[in-house]
Design a protein around this motif. Sequence first.
Motif, PDB file in Angstrom:
ATOM      1  N   THR A  92     -16.326 -35.756 -39.145  1.00 35.40           N
ATOM      2  CA  THR A  92     -16.449 -36.891 -39.565  1.00 35.40           C
ATOM      3  C   THR A  92     -17.851 -37.679 -39.176  1.00 35.40           C
ATOM      4  O   THR A  92     -18.356 -37.384 -38.151  1.00 35.40           O
ATOM      5  CB  THR A  92     -15.183 -37.893 -39.261  1.00 35.40           C
ATOM      6  N   THR A  94     -17.937 -40.426 -37.653  1.00 35.84           N
ATOM      7  CA  THR A  94     -17.558 -41.259 -36.620  1.00 35.84           C
ATOM      8  C   THR A  94     -17.700 -40.238 -35.248  1.00 35.84           C
ATOM      9  O   THR A  94     -18.275 -40.670 -34.127  1.00 35.84           O
ATOM     10  CB  THR A  94     -16.236 -41.748 -36.497  1.00 35.84           C
ATOM     11  N   ASN A  95     -17.094 -38.979 -35.577  1.00 34.63           N
ATOM     12  CA  ASN A  95     -17.437 -37.794 -34.554  1.00 34.63           C
ATOM     13  C   ASN A  95     -18.934 -37.640 -34.497  1.00 34.63           C
ATOM     14  O   ASN A  95     -19.368 -37.333 -33.186  1.00 34.63           O
ATOM     15  CB  ASN A  95     -16.598 -36.516 -35.156  1.00 34.63           C
ATOM     16  N   LEU A 137     -11.320 -36.301 -28.254  1.00 34.63           N
ATOM     17  CA  LEU A 137     -11.820 -36.450 -29.319  1.00 34.63           C
ATOM     18  C   LEU A 137     -11.608 -35.583 -30.550  1.00 34.63           C
ATOM     19  O   LEU A 137     -11.045 -35.672 -31.430  1.00 34.63           O
ATOM     20  CB  LEU A 137     -13.196 -37.246 -29.560  1.00 34.63           C
ATOM     21  N   HIS A 140      -8.060 -34.109 -31.497  1.00 31.69           N
ATOM     22  CA  HIS A 140      -7.537 -35.280 -32.101  1.00 31.69           C
ATOM     23  C   HIS A 140      -6.363 -35.825 -31.136  1.00 31.69           C
ATOM     24  O   HIS A 140      -5.181 -36.020 -31.710  1.00 31.69           O
ATOM     25  CB  HIS A 140      -6.870 -34.795 -33.315  1.00 31.69           C
ATOM     26  N   ALA A 257     -18.842 -46.175 -37.080  1.00 33.50           N
ATOM     27  CA  ALA A 257     -17.561 -46.391 -37.492  1.00 33.50           C
ATOM     28  C   ALA A 257     -17.302 -47.085 -38.429  1.00 33.50           C
ATOM     29  O   ALA A 257     -16.488 -47.300 -39.423  1.00 33.50           O
ATOM     30  CB  ALA A 257     -16.682 -46.437 -36.388  1.00 33.50           C
ATOM     31  N   MET A 268      -9.894 -44.890 -39.059  1.00 30.12           N
ATOM     32  CA  MET A 268      -9.958 -45.107 -37.521  1.00 30.12           C
ATOM     33  C   MET A 268      -8.602 -44.634 -36.965  1.00 30.12           C
ATOM     34  O   MET A 268      -7.667 -45.320 -36.979  1.00 30.12           O
ATOM     35  CB  MET A 268     -10.262 -46.473 -37.193  1.00 30.12           C
ATOM     36  N   HIS A 272     -10.058 -41.522 -32.093  1.00 36.71           N
ATOM     37  CA  HIS A 272     -11.431 -41.853 -31.920  1.00 36.71           C
ATOM     38  C   HIS A 272     -11.613 -43.179 -30.832  1.00 36.71           C
ATOM     39  O   HIS A 272     -12.626 -42.932 -30.160  1.00 36.71           O
ATOM     40  CB  HIS A 272     -11.647 -42.433 -33.223  1.00 36.71           C
ATOM     41  N   GLY A 276     -13.639 -41.578 -27.583  1.00 33.62           N
ATOM     42  CA  GLY A 276     -14.934 -42.077 -28.033  1.00 33.62           C
ATOM     43  C   GLY A 276     -15.071 -43.138 -26.961  1.00 33.62           C
ATOM     44  O   GLY A 276     -16.197 -43.341 -26.342  1.00 33.62           O
TER      45      GLY A 276
END
Length: 302
Positions: A92, A94-95, A137, A140, A257, A268, A272, A276
């Motif tokens: 993603t 965000t990652n 992260l 998951h 994000a 989200m 995360h 994060g």
Amino acid sequence: MSPAAYLFPFLAIVFWAGNVIVSKMAASAISPTAITFYRLVLAIALLSPFLVRPIWRNRDAIRRHWWQLAMGGLLSMALFQALSYRAAESTTATNMAIVTALIPLLTAILSAALLGDAVTLGMAVGGVLSFGGILYLVGHGDIGAVLAQGAHLGDVLMLFAALAYSLYGVLLKRWRMAIPAWQSTYMQAAFALVFMFPLFLALPAGTATLDAKTVPLIAYAGIFSSIILTFFWIQGVKLLGPNRCAIFINLLPVLTAGLAIALLDEPMRAYHVIGGGISLAGVLIAQTVQRPLFAVRASLAR
């Protein structure tokens, strides 16, 4: 220092967040090699009218440092960008942003290993925190799953991209080339283009198409990410110094994000925020706690 000076690194990070989103959009539209190649062509074409003459006048200095410029182009503009685009195919936005935000910490660790810089308490504590946060992260929320099954390919590729850029920063610090920033950037882009050209020629048919979907992505990557972002960052470093500017990288995951939720409909998740947040806290500790680690050990021993 005028508060307006802080706009330069902030806007650079805004454009960097946009580049992460573009990388994700490009994953389903064009080959990573193709967009890396096209963005370099566009950036060089736009910068050439302003830089060809100064570079020619400074050709003796550039000739002396040609291999450092070539290595810099390989690490920062060819390898980092191509790996980032490839990573976007299986992770993603965000990652990607969270792993990218590790660059200041990775740079500090590599500086200690390769240049003999002092290992600080912040690096030790922050490194452990950031590593734990990244494991949480990419798993998951289940660190055990990462240890048992391994990380996702996209996250691993993004980590290698961040390591490549961190090594680039360390080498720049070691080399200290007496070449103006824009000339150095231009020559590194030119060498990166040379490295990407044979890979571009070897692309399968249909993976480097220029159309209504890919041209805007290339335009953003070539103009906003390669030129405007670079200008803002150089100005920020000039006015604030590299250490203050580096702290702004912590904003990258937050901005990315937000854009990913708005533009890509990425969800989200709690992992995360938790993973994060822990990772970024580690980066911030590494940047701000500068007490030498061995001095701490010595005081404890007494």
